[in-house]
Design a protein around this motif. Structure first.
Motif, PDB file in Angstrom:
ATOM      1  N   THR A  21       0.826  -1.210   0.000  1.00 20.31           N
ATOM      2  CA  THR A  21       0.000   0.000   0.000  1.00 20.31           C
ATOM      3  C   THR A  21       0.857   1.254   0.000  1.00 20.31           C
ATOM      4  OG1 THR A  21      -1.779  -1.164   1.139  1.00 20.31           O
ATOM      5  CG2 THR A  21      -1.829   1.247   1.226  1.00 20.31           C
ATOM      6  N   ALA A  22       1.955   1.225   0.747  1.00 21.84           N
ATOM      7  CA  ALA A  22       2.843   2.390   0.800  1.00 21.84           C
ATOM      8  C   ALA A  22       3.410   2.718  -0.578  1.00 21.84           C
ATOM      9  CB  ALA A  22       3.971   2.130   1.797  1.00 21.84           C
ATOM     10  N   ARG A  23       3.693   1.702  -1.389  1.00 18.90           N
ATOM     11  CA  ARG A  23       4.282   1.923  -2.719  1.00 18.90           C
ATOM     12  C   ARG A  23       3.237   2.094  -3.816  1.00 18.90           C
ATOM     13  NH1 ARG A  23       8.081  -1.514  -0.242  1.00 18.90           N
ATOM     14  NH2 ARG A  23      10.201  -0.714  -0.419  1.00 18.90           N
ATOM     15  N   PHE A  24       2.061   1.510  -3.631  1.00 22.35           N
ATOM     16  CA  PHE A  24       1.009   1.534  -4.660  1.00 22.35           C
ATOM     17  C   PHE A  24      -0.335   1.944  -4.058  1.00 22.35           C
ATOM     18  CE2 PHE A  24       4.307  -1.366  -6.012  1.00 22.35           C
ATOM     19  CZ  PHE A  24       4.599  -0.858  -7.263  1.00 22.35           C
ATOM     20  N   PRO A  25      -0.407   3.158  -3.509  1.00 25.24           N
ATOM     21  CA  PRO A  25      -1.646   3.596  -2.862  1.00 25.24           C
ATOM     22  C   PRO A  25      -2.821   3.748  -3.834  1.00 25.24           C
ATOM     23  CG  PRO A  25      -0.129   5.437  -3.082  1.00 25.24           C
ATOM     24  CD  PRO A  25       0.626   4.198  -3.494  1.00 25.24           C
ATOM     25  N   GLN A  26      -2.533   3.859  -5.130  1.00 22.10           N
ATOM     26  CA  GLN A  26      -3.599   4.019  -6.112  1.00 22.10           C
ATOM     27  C   GLN A  26      -4.423   2.753  -6.285  1.00 22.10           C
ATOM     28  OE1 GLN A  26      -0.326   4.024  -6.683  1.00 22.10           O
ATOM     29  NE2 GLN A  26       0.172   2.922  -8.555  1.00 22.10           N
ATOM     30  N   GLY A  27      -3.910   1.617  -5.812  1.00 19.49           N
ATOM     31  CA  GLY A  27      -4.716   0.400  -5.808  1.00 19.49           C
ATOM     32  C   GLY A  27      -4.026  -0.818  -6.382  1.00 19.49           C
ATOM     33  N   PHE A  28      -4.545  -1.969  -5.993  1.00 17.89           N
ATOM     34  CA  PHE A  28      -4.056  -3.275  -6.442  1.00 17.89           C
ATOM     35  C   PHE A  28      -5.082  -4.312  -6.020  1.00 17.89           C
ATOM     36  CE2 PHE A  28      -2.260  -2.189  -2.356  1.00 17.89           C
ATOM     37  CZ  PHE A  28      -2.561  -3.288  -1.570  1.00 17.89           C
ATOM     38  N   THR A  29      -4.935  -5.510  -6.533  1.00 25.06           N
ATOM     39  CA  THR A  29      -5.786  -6.639  -6.173  1.00 25.06           C
ATOM     40  C   THR A  29      -4.884  -7.773  -5.720  1.00 25.06           C
ATOM     41  OG1 THR A  29      -7.432  -5.994  -7.812  1.00 25.06           O
ATOM     42  CG2 THR A  29      -7.509  -8.275  -7.055  1.00 25.06           C
ATOM     43  N   VAL A  30      -5.312  -8.510  -4.685  1.00 23.16           N
ATOM     44  CA  VAL A  30      -4.549  -9.669  -4.207  1.00 23.16           C
ATOM     45  C   VAL A  30      -5.483 -10.868  -4.178  1.00 23.16           C
ATOM     46  CG1 VAL A  30      -3.264 -10.687  -2.285  1.00 23.16           C
ATOM     47  CG2 VAL A  30      -3.061  -8.238  -2.751  1.00 23.16           C
ATOM     48  N   TRP A  31      -5.017 -11.998  -4.675  1.00 23.85           N
ATOM     49  CA  TRP A  31      -5.762 -13.233  -4.512  1.00 23.85           C
ATOM     50  C   TRP A  31      -4.849 -14.321  -3.998  1.00 23.85           C
ATOM     51  CZ3 TRP A  31      -4.777 -11.403  -9.497  1.00 23.85           C
ATOM     52  CH2 TRP A  31      -4.046 -12.227 -10.326  1.00 23.85           C
ATOM     53  N   GLU A  32      -5.458 -15.406  -3.527  1.00 28.18           N
ATOM     54  CA  GLU A  32      -4.700 -16.545  -3.007  1.00 28.18           C
ATOM     55  C   GLU A  32      -4.564 -17.589  -4.097  1.00 28.18           C
ATOM     56  OE1 GLU A  32      -5.445 -18.109   0.809  1.00 28.18           O
ATOM     57  OE2 GLU A  32      -6.124 -16.198   1.600  1.00 28.18           O
ATOM     58  N   ALA A  33      -3.435 -18.284  -4.082  1.00 32.12           N
ATOM     59  CA  ALA A  33      -3.176 -19.303  -5.087  1.00 32.12           C
ATOM     60  C   ALA A  33      -2.420 -20.465  -4.462  1.00 32.12           C
ATOM     61  CB  ALA A  33      -2.362 -18.702  -6.235  1.00 32.12           C
ATOM     62  N   GLN A  34      -2.393 -21.572  -5.176  1.00 35.58           N
ATOM     63  CA  GLN A  34      -1.582 -22.726  -4.813  1.00 35.58           C
ATOM     64  C   GLN A  34      -0.481 -22.832  -5.853  1.00 35.58           C
ATOM     65  OE1 GLN A  34      -1.787 -24.791  -2.205  1.00 35.58           O
ATOM     66  NE2 GLN A  34      -3.574 -23.817  -1.342  1.00 35.58           N
ATOM     67  N   GLY A  35       0.777 -22.738  -5.433  1.00 32.62           N
ATOM     68  CA  GLY A  35       1.899 -22.802  -6.360  1.00 32.62           C
ATOM     69  C   GLY A  35       2.578 -24.154  -6.341  1.00 32.62           C
ATOM     70  N   GLN A  36       3.235 -24.481  -7.451  1.00 28.99           N
ATOM     71  CA  GLN A  36       3.978 -25.727  -7.553  1.00 28.99           C
ATOM     72  C   GLN A  36       5.160 -25.499  -8.485  1.00 28.99           C
ATOM     73  OE1 GLN A  36       1.841 -29.477  -8.242  1.00 28.99           O
ATOM     74  NE2 GLN A  36       3.194 -29.820  -9.985  1.00 28.99           N
ATOM     75  N   TRP A  37       6.310 -26.078  -8.168  1.00 25.90           N
ATOM     76  CA  TRP A  37       7.478 -26.006  -9.032  1.00 25.90           C
ATOM     77  C   TRP A  37       8.348 -27.217  -8.795  1.00 25.90           C
ATOM     78  CZ3 TRP A  37       6.966 -23.668  -4.458  1.00 25.90           C
ATOM     79  CH2 TRP A  37       7.993 -23.830  -3.537  1.00 25.90           C
ATOM     80  N   THR A  90      10.260   4.225 -14.844  1.00 25.69           N
ATOM     81  CA  THR A  90      11.408   3.741 -14.067  1.00 25.69           C
ATOM     82  C   THR A  90      11.080   3.747 -12.586  1.00 25.69           C
ATOM     83  OG1 THR A  90      12.928   4.541 -15.747  1.00 25.69           O
ATOM     84  CG2 THR A  90      13.845   4.137 -13.560  1.00 25.69           C
ATOM     85  N   ALA A  91      10.387   4.781 -12.115  1.00 25.86           N
ATOM     86  CA  ALA A  91      10.046   4.873 -10.690  1.00 25.86           C
ATOM     87  C   ALA A  91       9.180   3.696 -10.251  1.00 25.86           C
ATOM     88  CB  ALA A  91       9.342   6.191 -10.398  1.00 25.86           C
ATOM     89  N   ILE A  92       8.218   3.313 -11.069  1.00 24.45           N
ATOM     90  CA  ILE A  92       7.352   2.185 -10.703  1.00 24.45           C
ATOM     91  C   ILE A  92       8.123   0.879 -10.761  1.00 24.45           C
ATOM     92  CG2 ILE A  92       5.328   0.841 -11.393  1.00 24.45           C
ATOM     93  CD1 ILE A  92       3.976   3.530 -12.057  1.00 24.45           C
ATOM     94  N   ARG A  93       8.950   0.687 -11.782  1.00 23.62           N
ATOM     95  CA  ARG A  93       9.775  -0.535 -11.833  1.00 23.62           C
ATOM     96  C   ARG A  93      10.690  -0.610 -10.613  1.00 23.62           C
ATOM     97  NH1 ARG A  93       9.807   0.896 -17.244  1.00 23.62           N
ATOM     98  NH2 ARG A  93      11.902   1.785 -17.101  1.00 23.62           N
ATOM     99  N   ASP A  94      11.249   0.531 -10.207  1.00 19.79           N
ATOM    100  CA  ASP A  94      12.089   0.565  -9.000  1.00 19.79           C
ATOM    101  C   ASP A  94      11.280   0.215  -7.755  1.00 19.79           C
ATOM    102  OD1 ASP A  94      14.234   1.282 -10.599  1.00 19.79           O
ATOM    103  OD2 ASP A  94      14.240   3.392  -9.971  1.00 19.79           O
ATOM    104  N   SER A  95      10.034   0.675  -7.679  1.00 16.51           N
ATOM    105  CA  SER A  95       9.165   0.347  -6.544  1.00 16.51           C
ATOM    106  C   SER A  95       8.870  -1.145  -6.492  1.00 16.51           C
ATOM    107  CB  SER A  95       7.854   1.130  -6.624  1.00 16.51           C
ATOM    108  OG  SER A  95       8.069   2.476  -6.330  1.00 16.51           O
ATOM    109  N   ILE A  96       8.646  -1.751  -7.651  1.00 13.11           N
ATOM    110  CA  ILE A  96       8.387  -3.191  -7.703  1.00 13.11           C
ATOM    111  C   ILE A  96       9.632  -3.961  -7.261  1.00 13.11           C
ATOM    112  CG2 ILE A  96       7.877  -5.140  -9.232  1.00 13.11           C
ATOM    113  CD1 ILE A  96       6.133  -3.096 -10.868  1.00 13.11           C
ATOM    114  N   THR A  97      10.790  -3.553  -7.761  1.00 10.79           N
ATOM    115  CA  THR A  97      12.046  -4.192  -7.368  1.00 10.79           C
ATOM    116  C   THR A  97      12.268  -4.081  -5.862  1.00 10.79           C
ATOM    117  OG1 THR A  97      13.006  -3.728  -9.528  1.00 10.79           O
ATOM    118  CG2 THR A  97      14.547  -4.193  -7.745  1.00 10.79           C
TER     119      THR A  97
END
Length: 107
Positions: free
Chosen positions: A35-51, A74-81
């Motif tokens: 939220t601190a990096r993306f206050p404009q919004g996002f969606t989160v869901w739950e998943a089952q991963g396998q590798w 660049t600023a958003i890519r840096d925030s994701i990183t």
């Protein structure tokens, strides 16, 4: 008509050396980091991963999957990183899958 944006999907595994990341710990991470990096919004869901590991072992774990729709800067890519680095450090994770694609979106 829509505008071209980027859609970033992150796959955060919930298993770690000290056990599973709790819902309380996840919610704190979302509040303090996502939220601190993306206050404009996002969606989160739950998943089952396998590798499959290099030795052929199949691993499975629950995951949280935030989806962000954003401009390609660049600023958003840096925030994701920084978000990924924070998660890995905070929860002793080896990796976070990061998927990005161009999308047409209207808000």
């Amino acid at each position: 008509s829509g505008i071209v944006y980027m859609r970033t999907t992150l796959y955060f595994g919930l298993a770690r050396p000290a056990g599973t990341i709790s819902e309380k710990q996840w919610k704190a991470f979302v509040h303090e980091e996502v939220t601190a990096r993306f206050p404009q919004g996002f969606t989160v869901w739950e998943a089952q991963g396998q590798w499959q590991s290099p030795n052929g072992h199949i691993s499975r774990e629950r995951s949280k999957v935030p989806l962000l729709v954003h401009s390609d800067t660049t600023a958003i890519r840096d925030s994701i990183t920084a978000l990924i680095a924070s998660y890995k450090r905070r929860f002793q994770q080896e990796s976070v899958l990061w998927e990005t694609a161009m999308v047409c979106a209207a808000f």
